[in-house]
Design a protein around this motif. Sequence first.
Motif, PDB file in Angstrom:
ATOM      1  N   ALA A 160      -4.762  19.791  10.945  1.00 33.07           N
ATOM      2  CA  ALA A 160      -3.965  18.889  11.459  1.00 33.07           C
ATOM      3  C   ALA A 160      -4.105  18.562  12.843  1.00 33.07           C
ATOM      4  CB  ALA A 160      -2.520  19.324  11.318  1.00 33.07           C
ATOM      5  N   SER A 161      -3.929  17.272  13.287  1.00 32.45           N
ATOM      6  CA  SER A 161      -3.899  16.734  14.559  1.00 32.45           C
ATOM      7  C   SER A 161      -3.245  15.581  14.872  1.00 32.45           C
ATOM      8  CB  SER A 161      -5.473  16.451  14.821  1.00 32.45           C
ATOM      9  OG  SER A 161      -5.938  15.457  14.580  1.00 32.45           O
ATOM     10  N   SER A 162      -2.964  15.088  16.300  1.00 33.15           N
ATOM     11  CA  SER A 162      -2.267  13.903  16.454  1.00 33.15           C
ATOM     12  C   SER A 162      -3.128  12.461  15.979  1.00 33.15           C
ATOM     13  CB  SER A 162      -2.183  13.754  17.854  1.00 33.15           C
ATOM     14  OG  SER A 162      -3.322  13.820  18.866  1.00 33.15           O
ATOM     15  N   THR A 163      -4.359  12.779  15.903  1.00 35.29           N
ATOM     16  CA  THR A 163      -5.066  11.549  15.390  1.00 35.29           C
ATOM     17  C   THR A 163      -5.564  11.530  13.644  1.00 35.29           C
ATOM     18  OG1 THR A 163      -7.092  12.610  15.862  1.00 35.29           O
ATOM     19  CG2 THR A 163      -6.255  11.417  17.587  1.00 35.29           C
ATOM     20  N   ALA A 164      -5.038  12.494  13.169  1.00 38.08           N
ATOM     21  CA  ALA A 164      -5.390  12.862  11.772  1.00 38.08           C
ATOM     22  C   ALA A 164      -4.641  11.826  10.824  1.00 38.08           C
ATOM     23  CB  ALA A 164      -5.215  14.393  11.241  1.00 38.08           C
ATOM     24  N   ARG A 165      -5.376  11.328   9.966  1.00 40.27           N
ATOM     25  CA  ARG A 165      -4.608  10.366   8.965  1.00 40.27           C
ATOM     26  C   ARG A 165      -3.868  11.391   8.084  1.00 40.27           C
ATOM     27  NH1 ARG A 165      -8.600   6.296   6.586  1.00 40.27           N
ATOM     28  NH2 ARG A 165      -7.021   5.884   5.298  1.00 40.27           N
ATOM     29  N   GLY A 166      -4.506  12.350   7.685  1.00 36.97           N
ATOM     30  CA  GLY A 166      -4.068  13.167   6.740  1.00 36.97           C
ATOM     31  C   GLY A 166      -4.339  14.676   6.765  1.00 36.97           C
ATOM     32  N   TRP A 167      -3.877  15.786   6.114  1.00 35.78           N
ATOM     33  CA  TRP A 167      -4.593  16.923   6.460  1.00 35.78           C
ATOM     34  C   TRP A 167      -3.669  17.760   5.387  1.00 35.78           C
ATOM     35  CZ3 TRP A 167      -1.042  14.792   9.544  1.00 35.78           C
ATOM     36  CH2 TRP A 167       0.317  15.659   9.708  1.00 35.78           C
ATOM     37  N   ILE A 168      -4.612  19.101   5.184  1.00 34.22           N
ATOM     38  CA  ILE A 168      -3.861  19.987   4.362  1.00 34.22           C
ATOM     39  C   ILE A 168      -3.317  21.004   4.894  1.00 34.22           C
ATOM     40  CG2 ILE A 168      -4.492  21.579   2.270  1.00 34.22           C
ATOM     41  CD1 ILE A 168      -4.895  18.625   1.487  1.00 34.22           C
ATOM     42  N   ASP A 169      -2.015  21.359   4.638  1.00 37.32           N
ATOM     43  CA  ASP A 169      -1.433  22.668   5.215  1.00 37.32           C
ATOM     44  C   ASP A 169      -1.620  23.880   3.832  1.00 37.32           C
ATOM     45  OD1 ASP A 169       0.113  24.726   5.934  1.00 37.32           O
ATOM     46  OD2 ASP A 169       1.901  23.231   6.895  1.00 37.32           O
ATOM     47  N   LEU A 170      -2.418  24.531   4.189  1.00 36.99           N
ATOM     48  CA  LEU A 170      -2.901  25.590   3.089  1.00 36.99           C
ATOM     49  C   LEU A 170      -1.641  26.810   3.139  1.00 36.99           C
ATOM     50  CD1 LEU A 170      -6.714  26.472   3.763  1.00 36.99           C
ATOM     51  CD2 LEU A 170      -5.653  25.046   1.973  1.00 36.99           C
ATOM     52  N   VAL A 177      -0.631  12.936   3.586  1.00 36.44           N
ATOM     53  CA  VAL A 177      -1.409  11.801   3.469  1.00 36.44           C
ATOM     54  C   VAL A 177      -0.855  10.597   3.952  1.00 36.44           C
ATOM     55  CG1 VAL A 177      -2.583  12.883   1.436  1.00 36.44           C
ATOM     56  CG2 VAL A 177      -0.774  11.291   1.001  1.00 36.44           C
ATOM     57  N   LEU A 178      -1.673   9.571   4.354  1.00 41.99           N
ATOM     58  CA  LEU A 178      -1.248   8.319   4.842  1.00 41.99           C
ATOM     59  C   LEU A 178      -1.563   7.172   3.466  1.00 41.99           C
ATOM     60  CD1 LEU A 178      -0.166   6.824   7.185  1.00 41.99           C
ATOM     61  CD2 LEU A 178      -2.222   6.314   7.766  1.00 41.99           C
ATOM     62  N   GLY A 179      -0.585   6.786   3.088  1.00 45.39           N
ATOM     63  CA  GLY A 179      -0.645   5.944   1.803  1.00 45.39           C
ATOM     64  C   GLY A 179      -0.553   4.602   1.971  1.00 45.39           C
ATOM     65  N   LYS A 180      -0.291   3.953   1.131  1.00 43.10           N
ATOM     66  CA  LYS A 180      -0.386   2.057   1.359  1.00 43.10           C
ATOM     67  C   LYS A 180       0.731   2.054   2.252  1.00 43.10           C
ATOM     68  CE  LYS A 180      -2.544   0.632  -3.123  1.00 43.10           C
ATOM     69  NZ  LYS A 180      -2.379  -0.363  -4.126  1.00 43.10           N
ATOM     70  N   GLY A 181       0.515   0.808   3.141  1.00 40.16           N
ATOM     71  CA  GLY A 181       1.733   0.394   3.843  1.00 40.16           C
ATOM     72  C   GLY A 181       2.138   1.440   5.117  1.00 40.16           C
ATOM     73  N   SER A 182       0.747   1.955   5.070  1.00 39.96           N
ATOM     74  CA  SER A 182       0.762   3.144   6.443  1.00 39.96           C
ATOM     75  C   SER A 182       2.028   4.047   6.291  1.00 39.96           C
ATOM     76  CB  SER A 182       0.864   2.551   7.937  1.00 39.96           C
ATOM     77  OG  SER A 182      -0.219   1.795   7.705  1.00 39.96           O
ATOM     78  N   GLY A 274       4.008   8.051  -4.477  1.00 44.24           N
ATOM     79  CA  GLY A 274       4.232   7.201  -3.206  1.00 44.24           C
ATOM     80  C   GLY A 274       4.396   5.818  -3.348  1.00 44.24           C
ATOM     81  N   HIS A 275       4.939   5.445  -4.695  1.00 43.38           N
ATOM     82  CA  HIS A 275       5.112   4.106  -5.106  1.00 43.38           C
ATOM     83  C   HIS A 275       6.518   3.773  -4.445  1.00 43.38           C
ATOM     84  CE1 HIS A 275       2.808   4.432  -9.182  1.00 43.38           C
ATOM     85  NE2 HIS A 275       2.201   4.075  -8.142  1.00 43.38           N
ATOM     86  N   ALA A 276       6.361   2.352  -3.740  1.00 44.46           N
ATOM     87  CA  ALA A 276       7.766   1.887  -3.268  1.00 44.46           C
ATOM     88  C   ALA A 276       8.460   1.428  -4.188  1.00 44.46           C
ATOM     89  CB  ALA A 276       7.240   0.895  -2.204  1.00 44.46           C
ATOM     90  N   ASN A 277       8.021   1.071  -5.326  1.00 48.70           N
ATOM     91  CA  ASN A 277       8.784   0.469  -6.172  1.00 48.70           C
ATOM     92  C   ASN A 277       8.860   1.251  -7.763  1.00 48.70           C
ATOM     93  OD1 ASN A 277      10.275  -1.295  -8.197  1.00 48.70           O
ATOM     94  ND2 ASN A 277       9.649  -3.023  -7.232  1.00 48.70           N
ATOM     95  N   ILE A 278       9.982   1.721  -8.273  1.00 48.54           N
ATOM     96  CA  ILE A 278       9.862   2.379  -9.409  1.00 48.54           C
ATOM     97  C   ILE A 278       9.263   1.670 -10.594  1.00 48.54           C
ATOM     98  CG2 ILE A 278      12.180   2.043 -10.510  1.00 48.54           C
ATOM     99  CD1 ILE A 278      12.293   5.063 -10.989  1.00 48.54           C
ATOM    100  N   GLY A 279       9.257   0.425 -10.430  1.00 47.57           N
ATOM    101  CA  GLY A 279       8.804  -0.366 -11.587  1.00 47.57           C
ATOM    102  C   GLY A 279       7.453  -0.347 -11.644  1.00 47.57           C
ATOM    103  N   THR A 280       6.628  -0.093 -10.664  1.00 52.29           N
ATOM    104  CA  THR A 280       5.199   0.380 -10.660  1.00 52.29           C
ATOM    105  C   THR A 280       4.929   1.654 -11.450  1.00 52.29           C
ATOM    106  OG1 THR A 280       4.852  -0.499  -8.385  1.00 52.29           O
ATOM    107  CG2 THR A 280       3.272   0.625  -9.299  1.00 52.29           C
ATOM    108  N   THR A 281       5.858   2.577 -11.325  1.00 50.70           N
ATOM    109  CA  THR A 281       5.909   3.975 -11.750  1.00 50.70           C
ATOM    110  C   THR A 281       6.064   3.864 -13.435  1.00 50.70           C
ATOM    111  OG1 THR A 281       6.468   4.769  -9.817  1.00 50.70           O
ATOM    112  CG2 THR A 281       6.136   6.376 -11.647  1.00 50.70           C
ATOM    113  N   GLN A 282       6.825   2.563 -13.892  1.00 45.31           N
ATOM    114  CA  GLN A 282       7.371   2.785 -15.107  1.00 45.31           C
ATOM    115  C   GLN A 282       6.295   2.503 -16.152  1.00 45.31           C
ATOM    116  OE1 GLN A 282      10.616  -0.168 -14.520  1.00 45.31           O
ATOM    117  NE2 GLN A 282      12.031   1.603 -15.010  1.00 45.31           N
TER     118      GLN A 282
END
Length: 307
Positions: A160-170, A177-182, A274-282
């Motif tokens: 993890a860092s201030s510039t990391a887009r994503g990381w694993i916390d073991l 993670v950084l998903g769609k739409g930041s 990380g779906h914004a709309n549940i219709g996508t998940t359906q």
Amino acid sequence: MDDAALVARYLEHVRVGKRLADRTVTLYTLDLQKLSENAKKAGVGLTQVHNAHVRRWVAQMHSGGRSGRGIALVLSGWRGFYAWLGREGFVASNPVVDVKAPKAPKPLPKALGVDDAVQLADYSEEEADPWLEARDAAIVELLYGCGLRVGELVGLDAQASSTARGWIDLQAGEAHVLGKGSKRRSVPVGTKALQALEAWLALRATGPHGGQPALFTGRHGTRLTAQSIWQRLKQRSLRAGLATPVHPHMLRHSFASHVLQSSQDLRAVQELLGHANIGTTQVYTRLDFQHLAKAYDAAHPRAHRKK
């Protein structure tokens, strides 16, 4: 000017004036032949075609089995023809301008069966380079065990860092993670994935990561690309004996489908993906029903009709 002359003049325009490819001109020719045949059957000239005619012909193409995409391409050709007729002063309005093709049904996502997914996740190649084997095994476990997008996976850093887009916390057993739409989200990481990550991290330090913060690096020490992961996963799935090549998003679909089958919790799956709309998940409920329908057809005595 008769219909044949109008069509010939338009095709000359797109071939010479617009410099369209020969293949495109051929397709336009076929589309306009169909238009001329329809107009002749309706007893009208091409300049007399109305919106109602076009809608009727679309319905006929659809009932005849033509796909929505195929009809859309035909309409595009007709629309361009009538737009040209309008500019040349042969028609007052475009009869195709507001006609749309039937919507094509969205294909179901391709997901692995549970046995195939487990077979791929458990696969190991004894004679492979241990460094590559540990890395690729961790990649499969994260894609299938967490449902990550390949873009989210390649964006992960080892720490993890201030510039990391994503990381694993073991310690916490979480992937950030950084998903769609930041949009950031946290996903639980299962025991198998944590074990695979620990094995990879132990070997990662011995490889040429060149000070890279990236969790997954290649042999040259640079961050792995999505394309590289596609290729590695395709090769690994075939070596594992799966009938079809596997791509990263197929593992994401498999994750979602298998979690939904077990939990029946659509909202939870939406959060995990990380779906914004549940219709996508359906869409995964349709996939789950398709799986159940196949099982019914194969096993239930009432499912089989007498021949």
